[in-house]
Structures are given as structure tokens and as C-alpha cells.
Design an enzyme around this catalytic site. Structure first.
Site, PDB file in Angstrom:
ATOM      1  N   SER A 185     -12.207  12.847  19.511  1.00  0.00           N
ATOM      2  CA  SER A 185     -11.715  11.477  19.437  1.00  0.00           C
ATOM      3  C   SER A 185     -12.605  10.481  20.177  1.00  0.00           C
ATOM      4  CB  SER A 185     -10.281  11.402  19.960  1.00  0.00           C
ATOM      5  OG  SER A 185     -10.201  11.891  21.282  1.00  0.00           O
TER       6      SER A 185
ATOM      7  N   ALA B 163      -4.420  25.194  20.923  1.00  0.00           N
ATOM      8  CA  ALA B 163      -3.011  24.837  20.762  1.00  0.00           C
ATOM      9  C   ALA B 163      -2.817  23.404  20.277  1.00  0.00           C
ATOM     10  CB  ALA B 163      -2.276  25.054  22.084  1.00  0.00           C
ATOM     11  N   LEU B 164      -3.609  22.470  20.791  1.00  0.00           N
ATOM     12  CA  LEU B 164      -3.447  21.074  20.404  1.00  0.00           C
ATOM     13  C   LEU B 164      -3.877  20.834  18.958  1.00  0.00           C
ATOM     14  CD1 LEU B 164      -4.714  19.353  23.683  1.00  0.00           C
ATOM     15  CD2 LEU B 164      -2.348  19.609  22.913  1.00  0.00           C
ATOM     16  N   VAL B 165      -4.995  21.424  18.581  1.00  0.00           N
ATOM     17  CA  VAL B 165      -5.464  21.269  17.198  1.00  0.00           C
ATOM     18  C   VAL B 165      -4.494  21.938  16.235  1.00  0.00           C
ATOM     19  CG1 VAL B 165      -7.296  21.888  15.572  1.00  0.00           C
ATOM     20  CG2 VAL B 165      -7.881  21.011  17.833  1.00  0.00           C
TER      21      VAL B 165
ATOM     22  N   ALA C 286      -1.634  19.600  15.756  1.00  0.00           N
ATOM     23  CA  ALA C 286      -2.048  18.431  14.980  1.00  0.00           C
ATOM     24  C   ALA C 286      -2.132  18.761  13.496  1.00  0.00           C
ATOM     25  CB  ALA C 286      -3.397  17.919  15.489  1.00  0.00           C
TER      26      ALA C 286
ATOM     27  N   ASP D 113     -16.487  26.581  25.773  1.00  0.00           N
ATOM     28  CA  ASP D 113     -17.047  27.882  25.392  1.00  0.00           C
ATOM     29  C   ASP D 113     -18.421  27.851  24.739  1.00  0.00           C
ATOM     30  OD1 ASP D 113     -14.712  29.465  26.150  1.00  0.00           O
ATOM     31  OD2 ASP D 113     -13.729  28.394  24.530  1.00  0.00           O
TER      32      ASP D 113
ATOM     33  N   CYS E 184     -18.346  27.158 -22.585  1.00  0.00           N
ATOM     34  CA  CYS E 184     -18.498  28.606 -22.705  1.00  0.00           C
ATOM     35  C   CYS E 184     -17.771  29.152 -23.928  1.00  0.00           C
ATOM     36  CB  CYS E 184     -17.981  29.297 -21.440  1.00  0.00           C
ATOM     37  SG  CYS E 184     -19.033  29.016 -19.992  1.00  0.00           S
TER      38      CYS E 184
ATOM     39  N   HIS F 258     -22.574  30.423 -16.529  1.00  0.00           N
ATOM     40  CA  HIS F 258     -21.316  31.035 -16.128  1.00  0.00           C
ATOM     41  C   HIS F 258     -21.331  32.542 -16.395  1.00  0.00           C
ATOM     42  CE1 HIS F 258     -19.051  26.923 -16.430  1.00  0.00           C
ATOM     43  NE2 HIS F 258     -20.103  26.895 -15.635  1.00  0.00           N
TER      44      HIS F 258
ATOM     45  N   GLU G 188     -19.448  34.660 -18.035  1.00  0.00           N
ATOM     46  CA  GLU G 188     -19.264  35.194 -19.380  1.00  0.00           C
ATOM     47  C   GLU G 188     -20.500  35.001 -20.246  1.00  0.00           C
ATOM     48  OE1 GLU G 188     -16.555  31.467 -19.262  1.00  0.00           O
ATOM     49  OE2 GLU G 188     -17.697  32.718 -17.864  1.00  0.00           O
TER      50      GLU G 188
END
Length: 392
Positions: A245, A320-322, A325, A222, A89, A55, A57
Site C-alpha cells: 500500500s 493472515a492479513l492478505v 483481504a 523473509d 479447427c 491446436h 487436434e
């Protein structure tokens, strides 16, 4: 004793060191530390990475060695007090001989949650907590959500015109937000909604995230890569999550062609031949129950599954749909909405979220603790639907 101005300066250095661990520590938190000697001179610095195990420290104290005795330890997060991959630690801090610890925040891990400070105080160390706490919390909000709930912090990102549209009507020259969406073809006629400065910042969000999510329509339209293009190092690849889906993901898509155990497809219906074909190309296919009557996979189950995979943060870059949701299922913790000074108007333009909508104003998703940011000619709203530190 150092004055507050020096404390703040050194805490900012510790925060900067912690930020160096972005994408290198998950599912651990980002931790940076600075050690000064008894005279206030910096004698040790450390920044945690998951693969480095130790870590921040501990690394800083090891660098300081005997010079830490009588000095001060600055760090952004309370030292751990339990045995994990490393010993507590707190034991290293106590053994170092520092007389003072300045920490920005308590550890949200229920196994720590103040017990680290208690151990230090019991050993006679002066502990100051809360300096630059807001900055420290922002840095580790994904860890804070995941370590307490085993769910990732979910951020919904979009680029929007001033009248709330993410694309013009389908069929013409279309706009895309920051990467191509399900509403665009990625062709030469494509124009971005937002400026280059805003799009560059989106890459920062991707770099800080463990996973990115889109709908299969984005892939079909795309063919994006959905990658982190900052070129900065990551401990593990950005996980590319596709909501699909009926398992329509094209085998020839760039996401599939570049899959190296970093592509997960969640479906509700899977034709076995297509499923095996995708899996043979390195794509992980998981079936989940339907979330609603519209035939889409259950968002809450998907987010829970990502948490099981130790993904502490998810960036949704859907259409838009996702977007609807995600909002309607209640999985969104945070939004980062980029606005361009443009107005599309018209009933055919695509809204930010397409669905039934919330029926009453009292049901609307309410964004709290928001901040405004400028990116060239654009601005962005960053805010929270749910506080990742709620209850702490």
C-alpha cells in the site's frame, strides 16, 4: 465402433497430452488430441502450445494424414469454430474424413460454446461429448474463468495447523507454510508447518499458475524469490505480484534484484522517487484505489487488472492479513489448504485469516465440491467458493 473402455483409455491419453501444455498455452486452453484409423489404431497425436500456434487436434490430424479417414478423433475440448490466430479447427476435422469425434467437454469460450459440435454434426460426423468431463474441466478451469469474465481464477493457498494457525506468536522460533511468509524471518530457527511432500506439491500449483501474490510484509520479513521451482518450461515467467500500500518494497530484496518484467507492485500511495527507483530496476508499479478503511489496495481492482494482462490464474500465498483481504473482498474462487497434524494453541498464534471476520454464519465463505488429498503425514482440502464453469 470402439467400446467405452477403449474410448476412455484414448481420452485419458488425450488428457495427458493436454496436460503437457501446462504453463505453455496460457491464455489459451490446454488441448491434447489422439487420432485413430478406421481399425482403431492410433495414427496421430498432438498437444497445443501457444508459441506453436496450431491446436492439438490439427497437429494430430496432420500427423495422421490420410490414415485419419474413417477414424476417430479424441480430444479434451470441443474444436474451435471461429477464426482466431488459426482458422477454425472444425474445418480441419471435417476435411480429414474422420467419421467420429469424442470430446470431453464443450468449449467455455462464448465464441464457440457448442457451435463447433454443431458444425461437425452438420457435416455428418458422429459426435460424443462428456467423456471424463470432470477431469477435462479441472485442467482448463483457469481458462474457463478468464475467457468468460476476463478475470483470473483466484486460488487461496495456505498451510495450517489443525487448530487453524499459520504461525506461532511473533518473536520466537516461527513456522512457515511452504515458502517464508510475512510472519517469519527465514532464519535458521524457521521450521515448516507441513511436510516436504506437501511443499513439493505447492510447486505444482505455482507451475500451473500465471501469477503468485503476497503482501509486502512477506518480502520484508523473509526475502523470498516467489519462483516456480519445478524447473519445467514455461511460456512466460510466473508473474510475481506484491501488495504494498505504501511502497515499502526494499530495493535490495531478491524479488527486486531478479525482476525481469515479471514483478508487479500494487500500491495506493507512492513516493515518486521510490517508484522511479523500482521501475528503473524492472519492477512494474501500479497505483490502485483503497479497498477499505484499513488503507490496503482494492483487491477487486487488482484482480481485474491482472485479467487485463491476460493472466488466467492467480495463486495467493499471503499471510493472515492478505488472506482476510482476499476472502472479504470476494475475489477467491478456490482454496487449497494444507493441514499438518500439529496444534499450536494459544491466543498469540497467528490465525489463517486476521480481520473482523464474517459476522454471521450465513455470511461465511462456503467451500463446495471439495476433495481431500494426502501428502505424507499431511492432508489438504481443495474446494471451490465459486464454480469457474457456473452458467455453462
Amino acid at each position: 465402433m470402439p467400446g467405452r473402455s477403449q474410448d476412455e483409455m484414448l481420452m485419458r491419453e488425450a488428457l495427458a497430452l493436454a496436460a503437457q501444455g501446462c504453463a505453455l498455452t496460457s491464455p489459451n486452453p490446454c488441448v491434447g488430441a489422439v487420432v485413430t484409423d478406421a481399425a482403431g489404431n492410433v495414427v496421430g497425436r498432438g498437444s497445443h502450445t501457444y508459441d506453436g500456434v496450431k491446436h492439438g487436434e490439427v497437429l494430430a490430424l496432420e500427423q495422421a494424414g490420410a490414415k485419419a479417414k474413417g477414424g476417430t478423433l479424441y480430444l479434451n475440448l470441443e474444436p474451435c469454430s471461429h477464426q482466431g490466430r488459426t482458422p477454425p479447427c472444425t474445418a480441419a476435422v471435417i476435411a480429414s474424413g474422420v467419421r467420429r469425434v469424442v470430446a470431453a467437454m464443450r468449449d467455455p469460450n462464448p465464441q464457440v460454446a457448442g457451435s463447433g459440435f454443431e458444425q461437425l454434426r452438420a457435416a455428418g460426423i458422429d459426435v460424443t461429448e462428456g467423456l471424463l468431463q470432470a477431469e477435462a474441466r479441472r485442467l482448463n478451469e483457469g481458462f474457463a474463468k478468464w475467457i468468460r469474465t476476463r478475470l483470473p481464477l483466484v486460488t487461496l493457498k495456505a498451510a495450517i495447523t489443525l487448530d487453524g494457525k499459520i504461525a506461532p506468536p511473533p518473536g520466537g522460533a516461527h513456522a512457515v507454510s511452504h515458502s517464508p511468509t510475512a510472519l517469519g524471518s527465514g532464519s535458521a530457527s524457521t521450521t515448516y508447518i507441513t511436510s516436504e511432500a506437501a511443499r513439493a506439491h505447492v510447486q505444482e500449483l505455482r507451475h500451473a499458475a500465471d501469477a503468485i501474490m503476497v503482501g509486502v510484509g512477506t518480502i520484508v520479513a523473509d526475502d523470498p524469490l516467489l519462483t516456480d521451482r519445478t524447473l519445467r518450461p514455461r511460456r512466460r515467467p510466473l508473474q510475481r505480484v506484491v501488495l504494498d500500500s505504501r511502497l515499502r518494497l526494499p530495493l535490495e530484496s531478491r524479488v527486486v534484484k531478479t525482476a525481469k518484467s515479471d514483478v508487479i507492485v500494487f500500491c495506493s500511495f507512492a513516493e515518486e522517487k521510490k517508484k522511479k527507483a523500482l521501475e528503473s530496476l524492472g519492477v512494474r508499479v501500479e497505483q490502485v484505489k483503497l479497498g477499505s478503511a484499513d488503507g490496503r489496495p482494492d483487491m477487486q481492482q487488482i484482480v481485474a487488472r491482472l485479467g487485463e494482462l491476460e493472466l488466467t490464474s492467480l495463486l495467493i500465498e499471503g499471510g493472515a492479513l492478505v488472506n482476510w483481504a482476499a476472502l472479504s473482498s470476494g475475489v477467491v474462487d478456490k482454496v487449497f489448504l494444507y493441514y499438518a497434524p500439529k496444534i499450536l494453541a494459544g491466543t498469540g498464534s497467528i490465525p489463517f485469516a486476521a480481520g473482523p471476520g464474517f459476522r454471521h454464519m450465513s455470511d461465511a465463505a462456503y467451500v463446495k465440491h471439495f476433495e481431500l488429498h494426502r501428502f505424507g503425514e499431511d492432508f489438504a482440502v481443495e474446494g471451490y467458493l465459486r464454480d469457474p464453469y457456473e452458467g455453462i
